[in-house]
Design an enzyme around this catalytic site. Structure first.
Site, PDB file in Angstrom:
ATOM      1  N   ARG A  58       0.826  -1.207   0.000  1.00  0.00           N
ATOM      2  CA  ARG A  58       0.000   0.000   0.000  1.00  0.00           C
ATOM      3  C   ARG A  58       0.862   1.260   0.000  1.00  0.00           C
ATOM      4  NH1 ARG A  58      -5.164  -1.833   1.458  1.00  0.00           N
ATOM      5  NH2 ARG A  58      -5.187  -3.988   2.188  1.00  0.00           N
ATOM      6  N   SER A  79      11.379   3.905  14.097  1.00  0.00           N
ATOM      7  CA  SER A  79      12.306   4.198  13.000  1.00  0.00           C
ATOM      8  C   SER A  79      11.627   4.839  11.790  1.00  0.00           C
ATOM      9  CB  SER A  79      13.044   2.926  12.578  1.00  0.00           C
ATOM     10  OG  SER A  79      13.898   2.476  13.607  1.00  0.00           O
ATOM     11  N   LYS A 105      19.324 -10.106  14.126  1.00  0.00           N
ATOM     12  CA  LYS A 105      20.641  -9.474  14.008  1.00  0.00           C
ATOM     13  C   LYS A 105      21.764 -10.472  13.749  1.00  0.00           C
ATOM     14  CE  LYS A 105      19.397  -5.483  16.837  1.00  0.00           C
ATOM     15  NZ  LYS A 105      19.803  -4.585  17.947  1.00  0.00           N
ATOM     16  N   ASP A 139      24.904  -0.529  17.008  1.00  0.00           N
ATOM     17  CA  ASP A 139      24.276  -0.633  18.328  1.00  0.00           C
ATOM     18  C   ASP A 139      25.240  -0.284  19.458  1.00  0.00           C
ATOM     19  OD1 ASP A 139      21.663  -1.303  17.780  1.00  0.00           O
ATOM     20  OD2 ASP A 139      22.018  -3.463  17.791  1.00  0.00           O
ATOM     21  N   GLY A 161      21.724 -10.549  19.410  1.00  0.00           N
ATOM     22  CA  GLY A 161      22.526  -9.568  18.683  1.00  0.00           C
ATOM     23  C   GLY A 161      22.844  -8.333  19.499  1.00  0.00           C
ATOM     24  N   ALA A 162      21.848  -7.759  20.170  1.00  0.00           N
ATOM     25  CA  ALA A 162      22.093  -6.560  20.983  1.00  0.00           C
ATOM     26  C   ALA A 162      22.973  -6.893  22.179  1.00  0.00           C
ATOM     27  CB  ALA A 162      20.774  -5.955  21.443  1.00  0.00           C
ATOM     28  N   ASN A 171      21.412 -15.104  30.765  1.00  0.00           N
ATOM     29  CA  ASN A 171      20.457 -15.438  29.716  1.00  0.00           C
ATOM     30  C   ASN A 171      19.556 -16.573  30.185  1.00  0.00           C
ATOM     31  OD1 ASN A 171      19.786 -14.864  26.830  1.00  0.00           O
ATOM     32  ND2 ASN A 171      20.143 -17.059  26.633  1.00  0.00           N
TER      33      ASN A 171
END
Length: 537
Positions: A215, A274, A321, A359, A397-398, A417
């Site tokens: 669109r 963004s 990422k 980053d 990734g970050a 983690n």
């Protein structure tokens, strides 16, 4: 028709012209149509007035949404009192609409709309031949019949779509409309190929959030018109933008066949700021580019499909990422050391994909600035991070970018983690320590530690989540959260209540965006504009 790759620029030259700088519309500009789906004629007329004020070129009046409908009286009112050109649609349930009556009566209403001065009517492909035969020799000179086909299951092959366009045209259609469904964002490329190559006016739309780009980019790839709504949520098909977003956020009137396409690759991606940031910056700089959200499942498939230089650069966010790095032809040495990219540039000379990581600079600078506000002992020699215990939540990734940046600055790095094995893997890369996320709550070998969250925990819509209990935050002097929607996450709010300095994800976002803008455009980043735009949003 071609079936691989996507639309080299030379093939995009058949797309419609863009609006002139003075605001005058060139003859073949892609039109913006607002759909009107109110319960009453008076409500519809009010909506038409609003659509005109917002800059619509025409309105689609959905007769099947009217709760009570007197064709002769109501059509006359709607057509004669409309402030904009009118497209009348009376969509049956068997094609996704609301009308559940006799088809002969329905088509008679559309013939009456033609006689009363409608500019367009939309007729379904299945009944178009009979309808067009019934008005043969009776059509007003400026009246056009749009013949439409809706596929709510998938998007067929390029060959099948091409055949469908030819079959629709053979019914006597003045304008062909095909609406398909995006199971994957790469499905949109097939519709782009059809619209950009077509020698007849075509409206090509792909429904669903993954089809949104069909669109927005209609002017680039030759679409006759695109549909929008007056307000969020009030849509006849999923994935429709509001007219305000279309015209103001995406600068739709400035998009043409040579406009470069940029965007953010992610899943989810609808929360991203963004597009607001880059589109405003492109407009301010006079740069012929548009920045769109790409909801991507398989990043390798996406990058292979949209491999022309028309798709010139991408930001890359969660969870792609690391996978995106493997798709690059070349990787910047820093990004290679980190093991993740968040910026991809398509080199015009050979279409090779170059990967960067912006980053770590944005985030580490923001954290150092936060420390600088609380520690005046630094005399400028070295980083305030040197010697600090730096806890990174997340090994994606970050997380890799933050761990790498902290290590370079001399910090002692610990990775926490949910999956310990991933934490251990990243810790080994940066010479740090590894923990499971469950262990982090009770890990406080010293006070004054720094905590950074690089996961999506706490991001909209799950704003009540946090990666670590509040009572554990009293051991940290600074807490940073890469999440920036919302700006004040639960983690940051509770950290501030515990007396820690907090740094929001917006600071990282702005910092990394400066470098990405310069790589996208070759122009200096408008830093004050970036900050003003984000403050406004």
């Amino acid at each position: 028709m071609a079936s691989a790759g996507v639309l080299p620029k030379s093939l995009a030259s058949s797309a419609n012209q863009i609006r002139l700088g003075s605001g005058e519309m060139k003859k073949d500009a892609t039109l913006v149509c607002v759909q009107v789906m109110d319960d009453t004629v008076d409500q519809m007329l009010t909506s038409i007035s609003k659509a005109m004020a917002l800059g619509a070129d025409l309105v689609e009046i959905r007769l099947d949404y009217l709760k009570q409908f007197d064709p002769h009286r109501d059509l006359s009112d709607l057509i004669n009192r409309s402030l904009l050109p009118t497209l009348l649609t009376y969509r049956p349930k068997w094609e996704g609409g609301q009308y559940d009556g006799d088809d002969n009566g329905r088509l008679e209403v559309l013939r009456l709309a033609m006689e009363l001065g409608a500019d367009y009517v939309d007729v379904e492909y299945q009944v178009a031949h009979d309808f067009n035969s019934s008005i043969d020799g009776k059509k007003p000179e400026k009246f056009k019949v749009i013949v439409s086909s809706h596929n709510y299951q998938n998007t067929p092959s390029v060959e099948d779509l091409g055949d469908l366009v030819a079959n629709i045209q053979s019914t006597g259609a003045d304008i062909v409309k095909i609406a398909t469904t995006a199971l994957d964002i790469t499905d949109v490329a097939r519709v782009f190929k059809v619209t950009v190559h077509s020698e007849v006016p075509v409206i090509g739309l792909v429904m669903g959030e993954k089809g949104l780009i069909s669109r927005i980019l209609a002017p680039k790839f030759g679409g006759y018109l695109t549909f929008s709504t007056l307000e969020p949520g009030k849509v006849s098909a999923p994935g429709q933008p509001t007219i305000k977003d279309l015209l103001q956020l995406y600068n739709f009137r400035q998009i043409g066949p040579y406009t470069k396409v940029f965007g953010v690759i992610g899943k989810p991606v609808g929360h991203s700021k963004s597009p607001v940031l880059y589109n405003e910056a492109f407009k301010s700089a006079g740069f012929d580019g548009v920045y769109v959200p790409f909801l991507v499942d398989d990043v390798a498939n996406f990058l292979e499909t949209y491999s022309s230089t028309d798709f010139a650069g991408f930001s890359c966010t969660i969870p792609h990422k690391e996978a995106a790095l493997d798709c690059c032809d070349e990787v910047n040495p820093v990004a290679k050391s980190i093991g993740a990219v968040n910026c991809l540039i398509r080199r015009p000379s050979d279409r090779k994909l170059i990967g960067y990581n912006t980053d770590y600079v944005g985030a580490i600078t923001a954290i150092e600035n936060g420390l600088r506000g609380t520690d005046i002992s630094d005399g400028g020699a070295g980083s305030l991070l040197a010697g600090k215990l730096f806890i990174v939540i997340g090994a994606g990734g970050a997380g890799k970018a933050l761990a790498y940046g902290a290590k370079v600055k001399g910090a002692r790095v610990v990775i926490a983690n949910r999956t310990y094995e991933r934490a251990r893997g990243l810790a080994n890369l940066v010479g740090g320590e590894a923990l499971s996320l469950a262990e982090l709550e009770h890990y406080h070998p010293e006070d004054g530690m720094i905590l950074v969250n690089t996961t999506s925990i706490g991001m909209q819509p799950n704003i009540d989540e946090t990666p670590i209990p509040k009572q554990a935050l009293k051991h940290y002097s600074l807490v940073f959260d890469a999440v920036y929607t919302p700006k004040m996450t639960r983690l940051l709010r509770e950290a501030e209540e515990c007396g820690a300095t907090i740094v929001t994800g917006l600071e990282m976002f702005i910092g990394q965006a400066f470098e990405q803008f310069e790589r996208f455009t070759g122009l200096p980043a408008p830093k004050e504009l970036f900050r003003r735009v984000l403050a406004d949003h």
